[in-house]
Enzyme design. Structure first.
Site, PDB file in Angstrom:
ATOM      1  N   ASP A 298       0.827  -1.203   0.000  1.00  0.00           N
ATOM      2  CA  ASP A 298       0.000   0.000   0.000  1.00  0.00           C
ATOM      3  C   ASP A 298       0.864   1.256   0.000  1.00  0.00           C
ATOM      4  OD1 ASP A 298      -2.130  -1.719   0.217  1.00  0.00           O
ATOM      5  OD2 ASP A 298      -2.916  -0.861   2.073  1.00  0.00           O
TER       6      ASP A 298
ATOM      7  N   HIS B  67       3.818  -2.184   3.204  1.00  0.00           N
ATOM      8  CA  HIS B  67       3.867  -0.851   2.618  1.00  0.00           C
ATOM      9  C   HIS B  67       5.238  -0.695   1.968  1.00  0.00           C
ATOM     10  CE1 HIS B  67       0.694  -0.509   5.627  1.00  0.00           C
ATOM     11  NE2 HIS B  67       0.206   0.496   4.909  1.00  0.00           N
TER      12      HIS B  67
END
Length: 256
Positions: free
Chosen positions: A74, A219
């Site tokens: 993400d 991430h």
């Protein structure tokens, strides 16, 4: 099943019963306060745990028994995304990147590289606003559509996969996604790599949760995440796991 509409209907029913008993038998009305607090607790839990499908269906894992899983990232593209891509290539792993529109505008070439190397791109809204949980339905739709347009302008494909910022869901986000017709992708293994500051801690959190069909949330925004990813890829290789894109794992269309 824990669903917003069922919990709300149950709450209304129970409050109706309490009010009726108040008039018939003098039952204390403060019981309604307890019921409201329980409803608030369930709703808060459902808003922040995407796995519950409380407001909307989200795909958080596969039922496969094959040693396949999906690694997802993400908040990119980011300067560390290229390090992530290098590692994925080294270990012949494929991943899914849920990208933010404002980041794509900064790093369009990295988005092209993600696609060129056989990975998949999903929508993570245009701005990833901290206030997304309070946004109106029309604002969420605009966030999603604006990012779709940016992604298509670069890779000539419109993503069908969407992950809400922070994994937050509510009735307005649910209405927005139903309108845009995206498939919502969650996770069942959260690395907490934005909270844990040591790559060993990140990897040790993930390792015992690795199972066939799991979807891992990373991430691509820090060096510690990159280091933890390398440890994970070594572990997966040693244990004969294959990382594939989330659309393949779930048998969904990645793009329109």
């Amino acid at each position: 099943m824990l669903k917003h509409k069922y919990i709300s209907a149950l709450l209304i029913g129970l409050i109706t019963v309490v009010v009726g008993l108040y008039f018939l038998q003098g039952v204390a009305l403060w019981y309604t306060g307890i019921l409201l607090l329980l409803w608030l607790g369930f709703t808060s839990w459902g808003s922040f745990d995407i796995r519950l499908n409380y407001f909307i269906k989200a795909y958080s894992k596969s039922t496969t028994e094959v040693k396949q899983l999906s690694i997802t990232f993400d908040d990119g593209p980011h300067e560390f995304t290229q390090d992530v891509l290098t590692l994925l290539s080294k270990y012949n792993a494929k991943a899914t990147f849920f990208c933010i529109g404002t980041q794509i505008e900064k790093h369009p070439e990295i988005l092209k590289q993600i696609i060129a190397e056989g990975h998949v791109v999903g929508n993570h809204t245009y701005s990833h606003a901290n206030s997304i949980g309070f946004a109106k339905t029309e604002e969420v739709i605009d966030e999603i559509r604006k990012n779709d347009v940016i992604i298509k302008s670069i890779i000539d494909k419109t993503p069908k996969l969407f992950r809400p910022p922070f994994g937050v869901t509510n009735p307005r986000i649910a209405k927005a996604v139903n309108h845009t017709k995206h498939n919502v992708i969650g996770w069942n293994v959260r690395s907490l790599d934005t909270v844990l500051k040591n790559h060993e801690s990140i990897f040790n959190r993930i390792k015992p949760k690795v199972k066939p069909g799991c979807i891992i949330l990373f991430h691509d925004t820090s060096k510690e995440s990159v280091l933890a990813l390398e440890q994970l890829l070594v572990f997966l290789d040693k244990n004969q796991y294959t990382s594939i894109t989330v659309d393949q794992l779930l048998n969904l269309k990645a793009y329109e």
